[in-house]
Design an enzyme around this catalytic site. Structure first.
Site, PDB file in Angstrom:
ATOM      1  CB  THR A  90      24.662 -35.537  19.908  1.00 45.40           C
ATOM      2  OG1 THR A  90      24.196 -36.840  20.230  1.00 45.40           O
ATOM      3  CG2 THR A  90      24.709 -34.704  21.163  1.00 45.40           C
ATOM      4  CB  SER A  95      24.788 -41.394  13.135  1.00 41.78           C
ATOM      5  OG  SER A  95      25.389 -41.983  14.255  1.00 41.78           O
ATOM      6  CB  SER A  96      21.551 -45.492  15.682  1.00 42.18           C
ATOM      7  OG  SER A  96      22.184 -44.788  16.694  1.00 42.18           O
ATOM      8  CG  ASP A 126      25.913 -43.412  18.546  1.00 43.86           C
ATOM      9  OD1 ASP A 126      26.816 -43.070  19.343  1.00 43.86           O
ATOM     10  OD2 ASP A 126      24.705 -43.406  18.847  1.00 43.86           O
ATOM     11  CB  THR A 154      42.634 -58.499  15.281  1.00 41.36           C
ATOM     12  OG1 THR A 154      42.728 -58.632  16.700  1.00 41.36           O
ATOM     13  CG2 THR A 154      42.999 -57.074  14.903  1.00 41.36           C
ATOM     14  CD  GLN A 155      37.029 -61.118  19.267  1.00 46.01           C
ATOM     15  OE1 GLN A 155      37.179 -60.921  20.471  1.00 46.01           O
ATOM     16  NE2 GLN A 155      36.465 -62.205  18.792  1.00 46.01           N
TER      17      GLN A 155
HETATM   18  N1  ASP Z   1      23.079 -41.088  18.823  1.00 45.21           N
HETATM   19  C1  ASP Z   1      23.824 -39.950  18.329  1.00 45.21           C
HETATM   20  C2  ASP Z   1      24.158 -40.205  16.875  1.00 45.21           C
HETATM   21  O1  ASP Z   1      25.069 -40.917  16.577  1.00 45.21           O
HETATM   22  C3  ASP Z   1      25.033 -39.761  19.145  1.00 45.21           C
HETATM   23  C4  ASP Z   1      25.923 -38.623  18.705  1.00 45.21           C
HETATM   24  O2  ASP Z   1      25.682 -37.892  17.800  1.00 45.21           O
HETATM   25  O3  ASP Z   1      26.944 -38.445  19.362  1.00 45.21           O
HETATM   26  O4  ASP Z   1      23.488 -39.702  16.022  1.00 45.21           O
END
Ligand code: ASP
Length: 344
Positions: free
Chosen positions: A13, A58-59, A90, A275-276
């Site tokens: 972002t 980053s996903s 992310d 742990t969760q």
């Molecule tokens: N979807 C974006 C990423 O992780 C969100 C961010 O940058 O905050 O690349």
């Protein structure tokens, strides 16, 4: 003397601008950064830019991308004083954890930062995050870097990278590190929490480039079915499973559940108990019978490690060609300050 900082842009972002025609957010060319952040030219450090290819949300990151980043840091290590990586929020905690394992004996700052609002938006948090990250990376005290480790900087706080996780998708304060104190806080002054920061040593940086991603996370919940659990353990080539357990490391106690896990362990699959509970605390194997039984069948305790650090530590260790018993032992020991007894 002006410190040299390598500013690596990966996407996320922070580097987005709204396309005036389509109105969609798109990464802007990095050489335009001075237009969006003129104060950058006033900072008391020499900044060298490097843009990763491709720029990603980053996903879309993966172990190969982590290795590419680690290699970039390794290649520039002797020529710069610190690194700032602009990264999507992310999966930032996975990348910071992975880098901490891939870069053994790191003695220079590697600070990941990003933002919740793009740099091209008036109220962006990216401006402060970038400027403060660069300032921290360039801070040397008695000729030694103030924070010679992989960190995440976000909204006035500096965290140990392999202790942090994203816990908020809306507020500027997007990260936390429940089981480890902040490494620094930024107000009128930057206050370093020296007692908790890795101390420099004279060891030579080692770059690791092997990762084995044949792992899985199995999050327990009441009602989880046995076929589902069995399927995870039967995944082709699976070598390790992170069991996200309840509370202080507890799991169901009925034999059919335990038998699946015990059989998998007998076949050489490593099972790590994490742990969760994100807000703090540790697996305490043996405190309740649920965790005592897991321990008895050979499940390794992950103590207070985050899931992000457990994932990347396992991938790193599995990539090192070590015996299964050795990996199990190392999963219970702090290698880079990622868990209890953080002597790194
Ligand atoms: N979807 C974006 C990423 O992780 C969100 C961010 O940058 O905050 O690349």
């Amino acid at each position: 003397m002006k410190r040299k900082i390598l500013l690596i842009y990966t996407g996320g972002t922070i580097g987005m601008l709204r396309n005036s025609e389509t109105k969609a957010l798109e990464p802007f060319p990095f050489h335009n950064i001075y237009k969006h952040l003129p104060m950058l030219s006033l900072i008391d450090a020499e900044i060298i830019f490097y843009e990763m290819n491709p720029l990603i949300d980053s996903s879309d990151t993966n172990p190969k991308y982590w290795i590419k980043l680690a290699k970039e840091i390794y290649d520039h290590y002797d020529n710069v004083d610190g690194f700032v990586i602009l990264h999507g929020t992310d999966t930032m905690a996975y990348t910071s954890s992975a880098l901490s394992f891939l870069l053994e004996n790191l003695n220079k700052p590697v600070i990941l930062t990003g933002s919740q609002l793009p740099l091209g938006v008036m109220r962006t948090d990216g401006r402060e995050n970038i400027l403060n990250s660069i300032e921290i990376a360039a801070t040397y005290i008695d000729d030694r870097p103030a924070v010679p480790e992989v960190c995440i900087y976000f909204e006035n706080s500096l965290y140990r990278g392999n202790r942090s996780y994203k816990d908020n998708a809306e507020e500027f304060n997007a990260f936390t590190s429940s089981n480890y104190p902040k490494l620094a806080t930024v107000g009128v002054k930057i206050k370093f929490n020296e007692a908790y920061i890795h101390q420099c040593n004279d060891k030579k940086l080692i770059l690791h480039t092997q990762i084995d991603d044949n792992i899985a996370i199995l999050k327990l919940y009441p009602g989880i079915t046995l076929p589902l659990i069995a399927t995870v353990f039967k995944t082709p080539n699976i070598r390790a499973v992170i069991l996200e357990s309840f509370g202080a490391g507890n799991a169901p106690t009925y034999p059919d559940f335990l038998n699946i896990i015990e059989d998998a362990i007998k076949q050489g699959i490593i099972v790590v108990n994490v742990t969760q509970c994100k807000g703090g605390g540790s697996v305490e194997a043996g405190l309740y019978s649920g965790s005592a039984l897991l321990k008895k069948i050979g499940v390794v305790s992950g103590y207070d490690i985050t899931t992000e650090a457990a994932v990347t530590k396992l991938m790193y260790l599995l990539g090192q060609n070590l015996a299964t018993d050795k990996i199990k032992k190392l999963m219970g020991i702090s290698l880079r300050g990622e868990m209890l007894n953080t002597e790194i």
